[in-house]
Design a protein around this motif. Sequence first.
Motif, PDB file in Angstrom:
ATOM      1  N   GLU A 198       0.836  -1.203   0.000  1.00  0.00           N
ATOM      2  CA  GLU A 198       0.000   0.000   0.000  1.00  0.00           C
ATOM      3  C   GLU A 198       0.871   1.253   0.000  1.00  0.00           C
ATOM      4  N   ALA A 199       1.925   1.239   0.821  1.00  0.00           N
ATOM      5  CA  ALA A 199       2.820   2.392   0.911  1.00  0.00           C
ATOM      6  C   ALA A 199       3.566   2.604  -0.405  1.00  0.00           C
ATOM      7  N   ALA A 200       4.049   1.519  -0.991  1.00  0.00           N
ATOM      8  CA  ALA A 200       4.808   1.611  -2.247  1.00  0.00           C
ATOM      9  C   ALA A 200       3.947   2.166  -3.372  1.00  0.00           C
ATOM     10  N   LEU A 201       2.657   1.868  -3.361  1.00  0.00           N
ATOM     11  CA  LEU A 201       1.779   2.362  -4.419  1.00  0.00           C
ATOM     12  C   LEU A 201       1.537   3.867  -4.306  1.00  0.00           C
ATOM     13  N   ILE A 202       1.584   4.407  -3.078  1.00  0.00           N
ATOM     14  CA  ILE A 202       1.509   5.860  -2.918  1.00  0.00           C
ATOM     15  C   ILE A 202       2.787   6.493  -3.471  1.00  0.00           C
ATOM     16  N   VAL A 203       3.912   5.902  -3.116  1.00  0.00           N
ATOM     17  CA  VAL A 203       5.204   6.405  -3.586  1.00  0.00           C
ATOM     18  C   VAL A 203       5.283   6.306  -5.108  1.00  0.00           C
ATOM     19  N   ARG A 204       4.725   5.236  -5.678  1.00  0.00           N
ATOM     20  CA  ARG A 204       4.693   5.074  -7.140  1.00  0.00           C
ATOM     21  C   ARG A 204       4.005   6.275  -7.793  1.00  0.00           C
ATOM     22  N   LYS A 205       2.861   6.688  -7.260  1.00  0.00           N
ATOM     23  CA  LYS A 205       2.126   7.811  -7.834  1.00  0.00           C
ATOM     24  C   LYS A 205       2.959   9.097  -7.761  1.00  0.00           C
ATOM     25  N   HIS A 206       3.614   9.288  -6.625  1.00  0.00           N
ATOM     26  CA  HIS A 206       4.429  10.496  -6.432  1.00  0.00           C
ATOM     27  C   HIS A 206       5.586  10.526  -7.430  1.00  0.00           C
ATOM     28  N   ARG A 207       6.304   9.438  -7.535  1.00  0.00           N
ATOM     29  CA  ARG A 207       7.502   9.424  -8.373  1.00  0.00           C
ATOM     30  C   ARG A 207       7.171   9.437  -9.865  1.00  0.00           C
ATOM     31  N   LEU A 208       6.065   8.786 -10.245  1.00  0.00           N
ATOM     32  CA  LEU A 208       5.635   8.867 -11.644  1.00  0.00           C
ATOM     33  C   LEU A 208       5.261  10.303 -12.001  1.00  0.00           C
ATOM     34  N   LYS A 268       9.826  15.165 -17.659  1.00  0.00           N
ATOM     35  CA  LYS A 268      10.011  14.676 -19.025  1.00  0.00           C
ATOM     36  C   LYS A 268       9.006  15.244 -20.014  1.00  0.00           C
ATOM     37  N   LYS A 269       7.784  15.474 -19.591  1.00  0.00           N
ATOM     38  CA  LYS A 269       6.736  15.891 -20.528  1.00  0.00           C
ATOM     39  C   LYS A 269       6.321  17.353 -20.379  1.00  0.00           C
ATOM     40  N   MET A 270       6.657  17.970 -19.239  1.00  0.00           N
ATOM     41  CA  MET A 270       6.250  19.363 -19.027  1.00  0.00           C
ATOM     42  C   MET A 270       7.440  20.282 -18.782  1.00  0.00           C
ATOM     43  N   PHE A 316      -2.666   6.885 -13.431  1.00  0.00           N
ATOM     44  CA  PHE A 316      -1.233   6.698 -13.235  1.00  0.00           C
ATOM     45  C   PHE A 316      -0.667   5.590 -14.135  1.00  0.00           C
ATOM     46  N   ASP A 317      -1.488   4.598 -14.443  1.00  0.00           N
ATOM     47  CA  ASP A 317      -1.038   3.569 -15.390  1.00  0.00           C
ATOM     48  C   ASP A 317      -0.827   4.186 -16.776  1.00  0.00           C
ATOM     49  N   LYS A 318      -1.705   5.126 -17.149  1.00  0.00           N
ATOM     50  CA  LYS A 318      -1.559   5.808 -18.437  1.00  0.00           C
ATOM     51  C   LYS A 318      -0.322   6.696 -18.426  1.00  0.00           C
ATOM     52  N   MET A 319      -0.079   7.370 -17.312  1.00  0.00           N
ATOM     53  CA  MET A 319       1.113   8.192 -17.170  1.00  0.00           C
ATOM     54  C   MET A 319       2.364   7.327 -17.333  1.00  0.00           C
ATOM     55  N   ASP A 320       2.343   6.154 -16.720  1.00  0.00           N
ATOM     56  CA  ASP A 320       3.454   5.201 -16.811  1.00  0.00           C
ATOM     57  C   ASP A 320       3.692   4.814 -18.271  1.00  0.00           C
ATOM     58  N   GLU A 321       2.606   4.533 -18.990  1.00  0.00           N
ATOM     59  CA  GLU A 321       2.700   4.134 -20.400  1.00  0.00           C
ATOM     60  C   GLU A 321       3.272   5.263 -21.257  1.00  0.00           C
ATOM     61  N   ILE A 322       2.801   6.483 -21.049  1.00  0.00           N
ATOM     62  CA  ILE A 322       3.272   7.640 -21.824  1.00  0.00           C
ATOM     63  C   ILE A 322       4.770   7.847 -21.623  1.00  0.00           C
ATOM     64  N   ASP A 352       6.856   5.519 -21.051  1.00  0.00           N
ATOM     65  CA  ASP A 352       7.542   4.294 -21.471  1.00  0.00           C
ATOM     66  C   ASP A 352       8.113   3.526 -20.274  1.00  0.00           C
ATOM     67  N   TYR A 353       7.322   3.480 -19.206  1.00  0.00           N
ATOM     68  CA  TYR A 353       7.589   2.645 -18.034  1.00  0.00           C
ATOM     69  C   TYR A 353       8.969   2.898 -17.409  1.00  0.00           C
ATOM     70  N   PRO A 354       9.188   4.112 -16.933  1.00  0.00           N
ATOM     71  CA  PRO A 354      10.495   4.433 -16.322  1.00  0.00           C
ATOM     72  C   PRO A 354      10.731   3.639 -15.044  1.00  0.00           C
ATOM     73  N   LYS A 355      11.964   3.322 -14.772  1.00  0.00           N
ATOM     74  CA  LYS A 355      12.342   2.577 -13.565  1.00  0.00           C
ATOM     75  C   LYS A 355      12.738   3.503 -12.416  1.00  0.00           C
ATOM     76  N   PHE A 356      13.100   4.770 -12.770  1.00  0.00           N
ATOM     77  CA  PHE A 356      13.577   5.704 -11.752  1.00  0.00           C
ATOM     78  C   PHE A 356      12.947   7.077 -11.959  1.00  0.00           C
TER      79      PHE A 356
END
Length: 217
Positions: free
Chosen positions: A70-80, A87-89, A112-118, A120-124
């Motif tokens: 649950e915690a990692a998924l919050i961090v995922r949204k922040h970092r994405l 990268k885009k703005m 956020f899944d769409k953001m990830d796709e746009i 190209d699935y960044p790792k960092f």
Amino acid sequence: MKNTLTEENYLKALFHLVDPNGNVTINELSKFLDVKMPSVNNMMKKFSEKNWVIYESYKPLKITENGHREAALIVRKHRLTEMFLVKKMNFGWENVHEIAEQLEHVHSKLFFDKMDEILDYPKFDPHGEPIPDKDGNIIAQDLRKLSTCKTGETVIFKAVTLSDDALLNYLTERNLLLDTELKIVKIEEFDRSLQIEINGKKEILSKKAAEKILVKS
């Protein structure tokens, strides 16, 4: 049922504070969040009911597998979000943290899944920190603090441990960006500041900054 904003802030704090064994104290959470300990205790009792932490009086909390996810998924949204802004703005890496703090509480997984796709699935993220995947998994990095390096070593700047505007501006002014190669020319005995060489140019870094910079050989 969606998590509340307060719950998400607690979850993110747990993510950042837990030790390698998954433990954290109520006192550490209280100081990190600037919240009184009775309030933290009450929230952790709720987290225990949700199976996010193991809560026992007078003992450190232990984050559960569910809680870590649950915690990692919050961090995922922040970092994405930070990565999207850079990268885009075309935001600078020093200008994205506060905006991401607001957007991380959007509940739409599709967004956020769409953001990830746009992206190209960044790792960092822009600060070199790993972005958890959709299942909350994170790439392990074998990095160390610049302050632990020795004179004569050449290393690659890979991440910062603190997304602080002042620190990021400090590094930008010295052209010290991610993936920059730097050589430790000298370490001052008096204050442990570092003289480094970047692209043939020498710069001085404070010990405080060197503590926040993560590198690899």
